[in-house]
Write a protein that holds these residues in place. Structure first.
Motif, PDB file in Angstrom:
ATOM      1  N   ILE A 166     -27.368  21.142  52.684  1.00 24.94           N
ATOM      2  CA  ILE A 166     -28.496  20.978  53.602  1.00 24.94           C
ATOM      3  C   ILE A 166     -28.586  22.123  54.605  1.00 24.94           C
ATOM      4  O   ILE A 166     -29.667  22.388  55.134  1.00 24.94           O
ATOM      5  N   LEU A 167     -27.450  22.810  54.860  1.00 21.41           N
ATOM      6  CA  LEU A 167     -27.458  23.888  55.839  1.00 21.41           C
ATOM      7  C   LEU A 167     -26.510  25.004  55.420  1.00 21.41           C
ATOM      8  O   LEU A 167     -25.471  24.756  54.809  1.00 21.41           O
ATOM      9  N   ALA A 168     -26.871  26.232  55.778  1.00 20.84           N
ATOM     10  CA  ALA A 168     -25.945  27.372  55.721  1.00 20.84           C
ATOM     11  C   ALA A 168     -25.653  27.752  57.163  1.00 20.84           C
ATOM     12  O   ALA A 168     -26.531  27.661  58.030  1.00 20.84           O
ATOM     13  N   TYR A 169     -24.412  28.176  57.442  1.00 17.29           N
ATOM     14  CA  TYR A 169     -24.101  28.594  58.810  1.00 17.29           C
ATOM     15  C   TYR A 169     -23.122  29.755  58.795  1.00 17.29           C
ATOM     16  O   TYR A 169     -22.389  29.974  57.821  1.00 17.29           O
ATOM     17  N   ALA A 170     -23.118  30.503  59.899  1.00 15.64           N
ATOM     18  CA  ALA A 170     -22.226  31.658  60.019  1.00 15.64           C
ATOM     19  C   ALA A 170     -21.935  31.911  61.489  1.00 15.64           C
ATOM     20  O   ALA A 170     -22.791  31.686  62.353  1.00 15.64           O
ATOM     21  N   PHE A 171     -20.720  32.355  61.752  1.00 20.32           N
ATOM     22  CA  PHE A 171     -20.358  32.758  63.116  1.00 20.32           C
ATOM     23  C   PHE A 171     -19.203  33.746  63.045  1.00 20.32           C
ATOM     24  O   PHE A 171     -18.582  33.928  61.994  1.00 20.32           O
ATOM     25  N   ALA A 172     -18.926  34.389  64.164  1.00 16.93           N
ATOM     26  CA  ALA A 172     -17.835  35.365  64.233  1.00 16.93           C
ATOM     27  C   ALA A 172     -17.023  35.116  65.496  1.00 16.93           C
ATOM     28  O   ALA A 172     -17.532  34.579  66.497  1.00 16.93           O
ATOM     29  N   TRP A 173     -15.750  35.497  65.432  1.00 23.42           N
ATOM     30  CA  TRP A 173     -14.905  35.513  66.618  1.00 23.42           C
ATOM     31  C   TRP A 173     -14.775  36.965  67.049  1.00 23.42           C
ATOM     32  O   TRP A 173     -14.388  37.835  66.267  1.00 23.42           O
ATOM     33  N   ILE A 174     -15.117  37.220  68.314  1.00 25.18           N
ATOM     34  CA  ILE A 174     -15.187  38.587  68.830  1.00 25.18           C
ATOM     35  C   ILE A 174     -14.340  38.673  70.092  1.00 25.18           C
ATOM     36  O   ILE A 174     -14.668  38.035  71.109  1.00 25.18           O
ATOM     37  N   GLY A 175     -13.243  39.414  70.026  1.00 23.20           N
ATOM     38  CA  GLY A 175     -12.377  39.562  71.198  1.00 23.20           C
ATOM     39  C   GLY A 175     -11.900  38.240  71.743  1.00 23.20           C
ATOM     40  O   GLY A 175     -11.787  38.055  72.964  1.00 23.20           O
ATOM     41  N   GLY A 176     -11.630  37.284  70.854  1.00 17.94           N
ATOM     42  CA  GLY A 176     -11.136  35.973  71.277  1.00 17.94           C
ATOM     43  C   GLY A 176     -12.217  34.983  71.640  1.00 17.94           C
ATOM     44  O   GLY A 176     -11.903  33.825  71.984  1.00 17.94           O
ATOM     45  N   HIS A 177     -13.469  35.365  71.565  1.00 13.73           N
ATOM     46  CA  HIS A 177     -14.582  34.465  71.893  1.00 13.73           C
ATOM     47  C   HIS A 177     -15.456  34.274  70.655  1.00 13.73           C
ATOM     48  O   HIS A 177     -15.698  35.214  69.902  1.00 13.73           O
ATOM     49  N   ARG A 178     -15.939  33.031  70.486  1.00 14.93           N
ATOM     50  CA  ARG A 178     -16.781  32.767  69.325  1.00 14.93           C
ATOM     51  C   ARG A 178     -18.232  33.112  69.613  1.00 14.93           C
ATOM     52  O   ARG A 178     -18.757  32.839  70.692  1.00 14.93           O
ATOM     53  N   SER A 179     -18.887  33.711  68.628  1.00 17.98           N
ATOM     54  CA  SER A 179     -20.290  34.085  68.778  1.00 17.98           C
ATOM     55  C   SER A 179     -21.184  32.852  68.691  1.00 17.98           C
ATOM     56  O   SER A 179     -20.727  31.736  68.410  1.00 17.98           O
ATOM     57  N   GLN A 180     -22.453  33.075  68.895  1.00 17.38           N
ATOM     58  CA  GLN A 180     -23.442  32.036  68.612  1.00 17.38           C
ATOM     59  C   GLN A 180     -23.329  31.634  67.150  1.00 17.38           C
ATOM     60  O   GLN A 180     -23.052  32.464  66.283  1.00 17.38           O
ATOM     61  N   VAL A 181     -23.535  30.354  66.868  1.00 18.44           N
ATOM     62  CA  VAL A 181     -23.531  29.878  65.486  1.00 18.44           C
ATOM     63  C   VAL A 181     -24.941  29.994  64.928  1.00 18.44           C
ATOM     64  O   VAL A 181     -25.904  29.504  65.525  1.00 18.44           O
ATOM     65  N   ILE A 182     -25.063  30.671  63.801  1.00 12.60           N
ATOM     66  CA  ILE A 182     -26.354  30.803  63.124  1.00 12.60           C
ATOM     67  C   ILE A 182     -26.451  29.691  62.088  1.00 12.60           C
ATOM     68  O   ILE A 182     -25.584  29.561  61.214  1.00 12.60           O
ATOM     69  N   ILE A 183     -27.471  28.872  62.194  1.00 14.67           N
ATOM     70  CA  ILE A 183     -27.681  27.761  61.259  1.00 14.67           C
ATOM     71  C   ILE A 183     -29.039  27.931  60.600  1.00 14.67           C
ATOM     72  O   ILE A 183     -30.045  28.182  61.275  1.00 14.67           O
ATOM     73  N   LEU A 184     -29.053  27.792  59.283  1.00 13.92           N
ATOM     74  CA  LEU A 184     -30.295  27.990  58.533  1.00 13.92           C
ATOM     75  C   LEU A 184     -30.436  26.884  57.497  1.00 13.92           C
ATOM     76  O   LEU A 184     -29.579  26.740  56.615  1.00 13.92           O
ATOM     77  N   ASN A 185     -31.510  26.090  57.617  1.00  9.62           N
ATOM     78  CA  ASN A 185     -31.722  25.055  56.614  1.00  9.62           C
ATOM     79  C   ASN A 185     -32.582  25.594  55.474  1.00  9.62           C
ATOM     80  O   ASN A 185     -33.081  26.719  55.518  1.00  9.62           O
TER      81      ASN A 185
END
Length: 298
Positions: A166-185
């Motif tokens: 139902i969804l695809a999602y992606a995120f990154a950890w950058i310098g110990g902090h998590r990025s915004q989560v990209i969610i695409l239905n």
């Protein structure tokens, strides 16, 4: 007479047990492909980053040539050189080379985008995933990171039992902090396809079903999600160039294909060989979704 029948039967049986030998023409064609590739190898080895194994890249490229026998030498060279420039293997995971008529076209996959993101020193990890209907998940954009997003796959169930994607999602950890989560239905992916893909629009106009969005919807859905992640991670000129090349690939499926930006091919020698041609197809995604029909620009 019985003895003769037994000997004939035994000879026939031994003949059937022999492994099938490849046709002589296949061996000759492969030798021709290898010779052609070796004569142009300096182009790739000069362009490849140091961390990419040159012998392995050449072996992967050699395996592709039978499927590109209708394509011009210059387009094959351009597509392979584009792979080399970005340090992406044309293995169907990081990148693919797709024949559009007589044009071989470089197509980056979502794993290729992730590979380039990892090359930025500030990026720790990059994650892409699919959420299925029966998975446990929650997304609350106003909550502080990383409590705003949670996905717990049902590991006690098979993919089929977990239900359709139902969804695809992606995120990154950058310098110990998590990025915004990209969610695409799925509907958002369809809207990206309809709004941005020239190759898909052309296929629809001509009554064809050979555009990437039609042959491998999930691969394009995944790539569209990861391409949006590019906007929220540390960028690089290399990532920008990959997006441009990706857009060029879509243009190649809709009109006279442009040369991938930044590539210069000056040789166009003998054809690499003759093998049965195939219709343009895309590899399946490494984490398959629901399949079916076929960003921003991909």
């Amino acid at each position: 007479m019985a003895d003769l029948k037994d000997r004939v039967k035994a000879a026939t049986a031994s003949e059937e047990q022999r492994p099938e030998q490849p046709p002589v023409t296949d061996i000759a064609a492969r030798d021709g492909h290898l010779k052609w590739l070796q004569s142009h190898q300096s182009y790739f080895t000069d362009a490849l980053p140091r961390h990419v194994d040159k012998a392995h890249f050449t072996a992967v490229a050699l395996s592709l040539l039978p499927n590109l026998r209708k394509c011009s030498n210059q387009s094959i060279m351009t597509a392979l050189l584009a792979c080399a420039r970005f340090g992406l293997e044309p293995d169907g995971r990081q990148a693919a080379i797709i024949p559009y008529g007589d044009t071989a076209t470089f197509q980056p996959m979502y794993q290729g985008y992730i590979e380039l993101m990892y090359r930025h020193p500030a990026v720790d990890t990059v994650h892409f995933g699919w959420i299925r209907e029966k998975d446990q998940w929650d997304y609350e954009p106003t909550a502080p990171s990383p409590r705003d997003f949670r996905h717990k796959p049902r590991v006690d169930l098979t993919d089929e039992e977990r239900g359709p994607v139902i969804l695809a999602y992606a995120f990154a950890w950058i310098g110990g902090h998590r990025s915004q989560v990209i969610i695409l239905n799925r509907q958002q992916a369809v809207e990206i396809r309809d709004k941005y893909s020239k190759a898909y629009a052309k296929a629809v106009r001509e009554g064809k079903t050979d555009s990437p969005w039609q042959t491998s919807f999930d691969a394009m859905w995944a790539k569209s999600c990861v391409r949006r992640l590019v906007k929220v991670v540390p960028t690089s000129s290399e990532l920008t160039q990959l997006i441009n090349a990706d857009d060029d690939a879509d243009d190649a499926g809709s009109a006279t294909p442009p040369v991938i930006r930044g590539t210069v091919i000056t040789r166009d020698d003998q054809e690499p060989g003759e093998q049965p041609t195939q219709a343009p197809t895309w590899p399946t995604t490494a984490q398959p979704g629901s399949g079916g029909e076929g960003g921003e620009q991909a």
